[in-house]
Structures are given as C-alpha cells and as structure tokens.
Design a protein around this motif. Structure first.
Motif, mmCIF file in Angstrom:
data_model
loop_
_atom_site.group_PDB
_atom_site.id
_atom_site.type_symbol
_atom_site.label_atom_id
_atom_site.label_comp_id
_atom_site.label_asym_id
_atom_site.label_seq_id
_atom_site.Cartn_x
_atom_site.Cartn_y
_atom_site.Cartn_z
ATOM 1 N N GLY A 67 3.556 -0.404 -0.965
ATOM 2 C CA GLY A 67 2.300 -0.843 -1.566
ATOM 3 C C GLY A 67 1.634 -1.920 -0.729
ATOM 4 O O GLY A 67 0.409 -1.913 -0.534
ATOM 5 N N ALA A 68 2.429 -2.839 -0.192
ATOM 6 C CA ALA A 68 1.887 -3.903 0.664
ATOM 7 C C ALA A 68 1.286 -3.325 1.944
ATOM 8 O O ALA A 68 0.226 -3.771 2.398
ATOM 9 N N ILE A 69 1.942 -2.327 2.519
ATOM 10 C CA ILE A 69 1.414 -1.693 3.729
ATOM 11 C C ILE A 69 0.075 -1.017 3.438
ATOM 12 O O ILE A 69 -0.873 -1.144 4.217
ATOM 13 N N VAL A 70 0.003 -0.329 2.322
ATOM 14 C CA VAL A 70 -1.264 0.329 1.976
ATOM 15 C C VAL A 70 -2.364 -0.716 1.782
ATOM 16 O O VAL A 70 -3.507 -0.521 2.207
ATOM 17 N N TYR A 71 -2.035 -1.845 1.189
ATOM 18 C CA TYR A 71 -3.024 -2.927 1.021
ATOM 19 C C TYR A 71 -3.544 -3.392 2.382
ATOM 20 O O TYR A 71 -4.740 -3.567 2.561
ATOM 21 N N THR A 72 -2.644 -3.563 3.342
ATOM 22 C CA THR A 72 -3.088 -3.997 4.676
ATOM 23 C C THR A 72 -3.965 -2.937 5.329
ATOM 24 O O THR A 72 -4.907 -3.273 6.050
ATOM 25 N N CYS A 82 -1.266 4.659 -3.839
ATOM 26 C CA CYS A 82 0.192 4.790 -3.981
ATOM 27 C C CYS A 82 0.544 5.668 -5.177
ATOM 28 O O CYS A 82 1.439 6.528 -5.089
ATOM 29 N N TRP A 83 -0.144 5.455 -6.288
ATOM 30 C CA TRP A 83 0.118 6.278 -7.472
ATOM 31 C C TRP A 83 -0.263 7.734 -7.229
ATOM 32 O O TRP A 83 0.437 8.647 -7.668
#
Length: 140
Positions: free
Chosen positions: A44-49, A71-72
């Motif tokens: 999830g953190a990677i997708v945010y970046t 992510c979901w």
C-alpha cells in the motif's frame, strides 16, 4: 517541470525502493503473520508513492484514497482466476497482482497508506506555512 516536482518524484522513487527493500528483507528473515501483514502494508505504501510520483501536487487525501482503492481493486480481482493464471507464468505478475484473495490484506493496505497520508499532510502544511508566513501584528 519545477525543481520541487523533480525532488518530489526522486523522493518517491527512493521511497518506493526502500519500501520494496523492506518488504523483501522481512520476507527473507520472517515467516507467518508478520511477513504477510507487513507485505500488504508496504505494498500500500508503494502504491501511495506511485500516486505521488505520477501527480506530485495531489492532496494527501486523494492520494491515499486512490492508493487504497487501487490496492483493493487488485485484491478483489484475485477472486477471479486471472491473477492466479498470470502469476503462474510470470514472477513480475505475481509481485504486482498476487495469486489469491486474502481478506486480511484488505485491512492492511490502509494501514500502510494512512501513516504516509499523515506525514504528507504535515509536510504540506509546513511547506505552505513557510511559503506564506502570517504577517506580524502591530500593537496600537
């Protein structure tokens, strides 16, 4: 492109590499729930970046919501046979799509994103306050 956007994008690349490195390091030395939960949170953190890399001026709330929704979407797509079939053929597909649905991951993606949303919010507020300082009041 402004210098600030370039620095933001560079920071997002470095952050994504750091999160991925942490996920693989945890996977290498741990087993069980810690490996699983941290993997989902760090994904999830990677997708945010990635969201910030694509659109640096995005608000923290929009970036966080987009990352969690993505992510979901990927997690719920695992209820179909497509990700599992692709994952059997490609290591990269397995990393990006996973292979099977896990409802626990649905909870852990937001955990990985929420702390970044908070940090982004604080940094954005601090940057704006420095750019627009309030004028000092003069005494009558």
């Amino acid at each position: 492109m402004s210098l600030a956007m370039r620095w933001t994008r560079l920071l997002m690349v470095v952050s994504a590499i750091g999160f991925a490195g942490a996920a693989y390091a945890i996977r290498a030395v741990m087993d069980g729930p810690i490996e699983q939960y941290s993997g989902a949170a760090l994904s999830g953190a990677i997708v945010y970046t990635i969201v910030i890399f694509i659109w640096p001026p995005v608000s923290p709330l929009i970036a966080g919501s987009s990352a969690i929704a993505y992510c979901w979407f990927i997690e719920f797509s695992q209820l179909t046979p497509v990700p599992a079939a692709l994952s059997q053929r490609s290591w990269l597909a397995r990393q990006l799509l996973g292979a099977q649905f896990d409802p626990v991951d649905v909870v852990w993606y937001p955990i990985g994103v929420i702390s970044l949303v908070a940090a982004h919010w604080v940094l954005r507020a601090r940057t704006r306050s420095r750019a627009n300082p309030t004028p000092a009041r003069s005494e009558p």
